[in-house]
Write an enzyme that holds these catalytic residues in place. Structure first.
Site, PDB file in Angstrom:
ATOM      1  N   CYS B  85      54.896  80.415  68.416  1.00 22.44           N
ATOM      2  CA  CYS B  85      54.295  80.518  69.661  1.00 22.44           C
ATOM      3  C   CYS B  85      53.553  82.076  70.173  1.00 22.44           C
ATOM      4  CB  CYS B  85      54.702  80.128  71.022  1.00 22.44           C
ATOM      5  SG  CYS B  85      53.956  80.305  72.471  1.00 22.44           S
ATOM      6  N   HIS B 194      57.086  74.547  69.924  1.00 20.25           N
ATOM      7  CA  HIS B 194      58.749  74.972  69.810  1.00 20.25           C
ATOM      8  C   HIS B 194      58.971  74.407  69.198  1.00 20.25           C
ATOM      9  CE1 HIS B 194      57.826  78.587  71.881  1.00 20.25           C
ATOM     10  NE2 HIS B 194      56.787  77.536  73.343  1.00 20.25           N
ATOM     11  N   GLU B 196      62.208  75.271  67.569  1.00 19.11           N
ATOM     12  CA  GLU B 196      63.486  75.788  68.507  1.00 19.11           C
ATOM     13  C   GLU B 196      64.297  75.491  69.494  1.00 19.11           C
ATOM     14  OE1 GLU B 196      60.194  77.586  68.730  1.00 19.11           O
ATOM     15  OE2 GLU B 196      61.124  78.720  70.549  1.00 19.11           O
TER      16      GLU B 196
END
Lengths: 94, 222
Positions: B85, B194, B196
């Site tokens: 990002c 994302h 994560e």
């Protein structure tokens, strides 16, 4: 009566260099499009396109020499604009 | 492996990224934007967020942080670097990746579970995935529209540098539905969604993001 700040300004004139940064013509400009969309709602019917950019005013003590302009161009290419998506123009404000 | 995660002023997902690194079986090392020191890490993650308040352009000021001098030098020598990002934006501003990321074409912030296809599993960050594997992870951005000039885009596609592509819908106007990208060497990867946030069942959309953090292990044992 002139204050101390004006006195300083008179002794050391400030020169202003302006850097204008615009998205390249082929790059989509969503912000400009939003402004264009708002104009007719406000009764401004003549505009056919709006592009939104940035204006940087950079002050220098003393005269704007070729060396100063070269430095400003370097600033514009290094950080003020992203050459992948933007063009820039440098001008001296009188 | 020791994986450094850089914290910039305004980073949001640095702690999540550190956690994902540990869950993926690696050691997470906190790195600070103001220190030109990578603490001997083997790889670096630039996390998501709004570093320097997105002032000027997203990633434009972070790109000149002292730590980035080291990251750029090591990346050019082949160290694996993943930008997620805002990290992807920083990598483009650093010119480690081609093109740029601009405001979403619909001008709204988008937050959704996004289906992607892994288009290149030959990078150190994607080797745990099958070529063509479809994964669903969260996407959240305001300026995620990938742009590049026609020649650059043709080169990216021709060299197989697209790492992930949006499926079902294009959430931000990215050219060719590009969600992630790698450099010519294949060690630097930028990804707008994302991974994560998708490494545990308890939160997020599932475990589909874990591969980005286990790939490094698989590679080191390979």
């Amino acid at each position: 009566m002139l204050g101390p700040r004006s006195a300083v300004t008179r002794l050391r004139p400030v020169a202003r260099v302006v850097v204008s940064v615009m998205p390249k013509p082929e790059i989509l400009d969503p912000q400009g499009k939003a402004v264009l969309g708002a104009l007719p709602r406000l009764g401004f019917t003549g505009a056919t396109d709006v592009r939104q950019g940035k204006r940087f005013e950079i002050d220098f003590a003393g005269e704007v020499t070729d060396a100063v302009l070269a430095e400003v161009r370097q600033m514009a290419e290094t950080i003020l604009s992203n050459p992948v998506i933007e063009n820039y123009a440098v001008s001296v404000e009188q | 492996m020791k994986v450094g995660v850089v914290t910039f002023p305004g980073s949001l997902d640095d702690v999540d990224a550190q956690r994902a690194v540990r869950i993926g079986g690696n050691e997470a090392v906190a790195l600070w934007h103001g220190d030109a020191d990578l603490k001997g890490v083997d790889a670096v993650i630039l996390p998501g967020g709004f570093s320097y308040g997105d002032y000027l352009r997203c990633g434009a000021i972070s790109r000149f942080a002292p730590v980035m001098t080291e990251v750029i030098a090591k990346a050019q020598q082949g160290m694996p670097v993943l930008g997620i990002c805002n990290g992807f934006q920083i990598l483009c501003e650093s010119h480690l990746l081609p093109g740029a990321l601009i405001r979403n074409h619909h001008r709204k912030f988008v937050c959704r579970d996004q289906l992607l296809r892994i288009e290149n599993n030959r990078t150190p960050w994607t080797s745990a995935y099958d070529q063509g594997q479809e994964i669903r992870i969260v996407l959240k951005n305001g300026e995620g529209g990938f742009v590049a000039d026609a020649a650059t885009l043709a080169r990216i596609e021709g060299e197989g540098q697209v790492v992930a592509r949006y499926l079902e819908m294009n959430p931000n106007g990215s050219l060719n539905d590009i969600a992630g990208l790698t450099n010519e060497r294949g060690n630097v990867v930028g990804l707008m969604p994302h991974p994560e946030h998708a490494v545990e069942e308890l939160t997020g959309s599932g475990l589909d993001g874990l591969g980005f953090f286990t790939s490094l292990v698989e590679r080191s044992f390979a």
